[in-house]
Design a protein around this motif. Structure first.
Motif, short mmCIF file in Angstrom:
data_model
loop_
_atom_site.label_atom_id
_atom_site.label_comp_id
_atom_site.label_asym_id
_atom_site.label_seq_id
_atom_site.Cartn_x
_atom_site.Cartn_y
_atom_site.Cartn_z
N ALA A 25 0.82 -1.21 0.00
CA ALA A 25 0.00 0.00 0.00
C ALA A 25 0.85 1.27 0.00
N GLY A 26 1.96 1.22 -0.74
CA GLY A 26 2.82 2.39 -0.84
C GLY A 26 3.85 2.50 0.26
N TRP A 27 3.94 1.50 1.12
CA TRP A 27 4.86 1.51 2.25
C TRP A 27 5.83 0.32 2.14
N GLU A 28 6.96 0.45 2.79
CA GLU A 28 7.89 -0.66 2.94
C GLU A 28 7.66 -1.23 4.34
N MET A 29 7.04 -2.42 4.39
CA MET A 29 6.58 -2.96 5.67
C MET A 29 7.09 -4.39 5.88
N PRO A 30 7.20 -4.82 7.14
CA PRO A 30 7.65 -6.19 7.42
C PRO A 30 6.56 -7.22 7.14
N VAL A 31 6.87 -8.20 6.31
CA VAL A 31 5.92 -9.28 6.06
C VAL A 31 6.12 -10.41 7.05
N ARG A 32 7.35 -10.59 7.54
CA ARG A 32 7.62 -11.62 8.55
C ARG A 32 8.96 -11.35 9.21
N TYR A 33 9.16 -11.96 10.38
CA TYR A 33 10.42 -11.91 11.11
C TYR A 33 10.95 -13.34 11.28
N SER A 34 10.45 -14.06 12.30
CA SER A 34 10.93 -15.43 12.57
C SER A 34 10.27 -16.46 11.67
N GLY A 35 9.08 -16.16 11.16
CA GLY A 35 8.36 -17.10 10.31
C GLY A 35 6.87 -16.98 10.51
N ASP A 36 6.10 -17.22 9.45
CA ASP A 36 4.66 -17.01 9.49
C ASP A 36 3.98 -17.85 10.56
N LEU A 37 4.32 -19.15 10.62
CA LEU A 37 3.66 -20.04 11.57
C LEU A 37 3.98 -19.67 13.01
N ALA A 38 5.26 -19.37 13.27
CA ALA A 38 5.66 -19.02 14.64
C ALA A 38 4.98 -17.74 15.09
N GLU A 39 4.86 -16.78 14.20
CA GLU A 39 4.24 -15.50 14.55
C GLU A 39 2.74 -15.66 14.76
N HIS A 40 2.09 -16.41 13.89
CA HIS A 40 0.66 -16.67 14.04
C HIS A 40 0.39 -17.37 15.38
N THR A 41 1.18 -18.40 15.66
CA THR A 41 0.98 -19.18 16.89
C THR A 41 1.24 -18.34 18.13
N ALA A 42 2.22 -17.45 18.07
CA ALA A 42 2.51 -16.59 19.21
C ALA A 42 1.30 -15.74 19.58
N VAL A 43 0.61 -15.21 18.58
CA VAL A 43 -0.56 -14.36 18.86
C VAL A 43 -1.70 -15.18 19.43
N ARG A 44 -1.88 -16.41 18.97
CA ARG A 44 -2.96 -17.25 19.48
C ARG A 44 -2.67 -17.76 20.90
N THR A 45 -1.40 -17.91 21.26
CA THR A 45 -1.06 -18.54 22.53
C THR A 45 -0.40 -17.61 23.54
N ALA A 46 0.21 -16.52 23.06
CA ALA A 46 0.95 -15.62 23.95
C ALA A 46 0.70 -14.18 23.53
N ALA A 47 1.57 -13.62 22.69
CA ALA A 47 1.36 -12.24 22.24
C ALA A 47 2.26 -11.93 21.05
N GLY A 48 1.76 -11.06 20.19
CA GLY A 48 2.53 -10.59 19.05
C GLY A 48 2.53 -9.07 19.02
N LEU A 49 3.61 -8.52 18.45
CA LEU A 49 3.80 -7.07 18.36
C LEU A 49 3.77 -6.66 16.89
N PHE A 50 2.88 -5.75 16.53
CA PHE A 50 2.68 -5.36 15.14
C PHE A 50 2.92 -3.86 14.96
N ASP A 51 3.53 -3.51 13.83
CA ASP A 51 3.65 -2.12 13.42
C ASP A 51 2.51 -1.81 12.45
#
Length: 376
Positions: A25-51
């Motif tokens: 959308a006209g920005w340079e943004m992070p699509v992933r850090y450690s990996g899609d599955l790990a990040e998804h699971t972190a939000v469902r079970t613990a917490a995730g940090l999003f910009d």
């Protein structure tokens, strides 16, 4: 990357954490850090940090602010309480969706609108076009504002620890409310109990100058709870499981709120509670009376091949009768899921449809949305 892409005030933080950066959308943004599955699971079970700093923040302020927003948008914004928020939409005169928005009421005469990054300029332009004789000022706050989200079961606890001396007000906040808070280091922020993941969480509006400090504070205070930075890919799979629409996929100018299953947010008014005219009202009255031409449904598959956005829904003869808007394997549920527009005759839960997945028909079953609901 091109020089034309905008960068978040957290760009250097993303680079330092090894993020994969992509144009969005006209920005340079992070699509992933450690990996899609790990990040998804972190939000469902613990917490995730999003910009979320690519989102647009727009102030509407003045004596006619509530009346103006009721003219420009489809909801009854005058009914929003102070320090409350409302999900709503801006529609075309023909009833199509220009953008879905969250509107926050800071005062009787002061609202802040959060628009999608891809529609930020369009929403501001439409607001100014619709201002007419209303006594309001419209100000773009996006450049000076950063938006950081902490999402997941541990989000409340983490944000409370981020607050100066701890802050019990965070724990008292209900869904779709917000409050002024002070974070460690004397950083002023607005915390909103909103999100786009299907989990509990808070979104922090802070000065762009304070963004990096807030990001680091969140990571430090959330380390013991398993908080990790998350990118756009995880955000997309999380919102898909939660059945939340994405503009440009489930929502477009060719789609009415009724077709998207969101007719409840359109307030047409009644004899007992009349409402004045608003942009798109006549078309939406007709759309409600006529019934939808197409219906947004959830689809669940049994195999391993996922239906993706743009894949056709086909009948027994292979003729296209609908189209997938979003689709992916569900990390939480363990099978493919998708959202698609289909004719009303195919919208009943339990109906089996076929998706053309690269030339091969894959059966999927219509299910009620959302696919995933967090435990209360």
């Amino acid at each position: 990357m091109t020089d034309a892409l905008q960068r978040s005030p957290l760009h250097d933080e993303h680079v330092a954490h090894g993020a994969t950066l992509v144009p969005f959308a006209g920005w340079e943004m992070p699509v992933r850090y450690s990996g899609d599955l790990a990040e998804h699971t972190a939000v469902r079970t613990a917490a995730g940090l999003f910009d979320l700093s690519h989102m647009g923040e727009i102030s509407v302020r003045g004596a006619d602010a509530a009346a103006f927003l009721e003219h420009a948008l489809v909801g009854r914004l005058s009914a929003v309480k102070l320090w409350g928020a409302k999900y709503t939409m801006m529609c075309t005169p023909e009833g199509g969706v220009i953008d879905d928005l969250i509107v926050y009421r800071r005062d009787l005469d002061h609202f802040v609108i959060v628009a999608n990054a891809s529609n930020h300029a369009t929403v501001i332009g439409e607001l100014r076009e619709r201002r007419n004789s209303f006594d309001v000022g419209i100000e773009d706050l996006s450049v000076e504002t950063a938006l950081i989200a902490v999402q997941g079961p541990a989000a409340e606890r983490i944000v409370a620890r981020m607050c100066h001396r701890g802050d019990d007000d965070i724990r008292a906040m209900r869904y779709y409310t917000f409050a002024n808070i002070v974070l460690d280091g004397g950083i002023h922020a607005v915390a909103a109990r909103t999100g786009y993941t299907g989990e509990d969480g808070l979104e922090l509006f802070v000065s762009a100058d304070d963004a990096a400090a807030v990001w680091r504070l969140a990571l430090a205070q959330g380390e013991g709870d398993g908080l990790i930075p998350c990118g756009l890919a995880a955000r997309d799979s999380l919102r898909l499981e939660a059945g939340m629409p994405l503009y440009g996929q489930e929502l477009t100018r060719d789609t009415t709120p009724y077709e998207a299953g969101l007719g409840r947010i359109v307030v047409l008014g009644t004899a007992e509670r009349p409402r004045g005219d608003f942009v798109g009202r006549d078309a939406l009255v007709r759309a409600k009376a006529d019934g939808p031409r197409k219906v947004l449904v959830g689809l669940a598959g049994e195999g391993r091949r996922a239906a993706r956005a743009g894949y056709p829904v086909v009948d027994e003869d292979g003729a296209e009768v609908g189209r997938v808007t979003s689709g992916a394997p569900s990390p939480t549920l363990g099978h493919p899921i998708a959202m698609a527009y289909v004719p009303p005759a195919l919208a009943e839960p339990g109906t089996t449809v076929a998706i053309d997945v690269r030339g091969r028909r894959e059966p999927m079953t219509v299910v009620a949305l959302p696919f995933y609901t967090r435990a209360s």
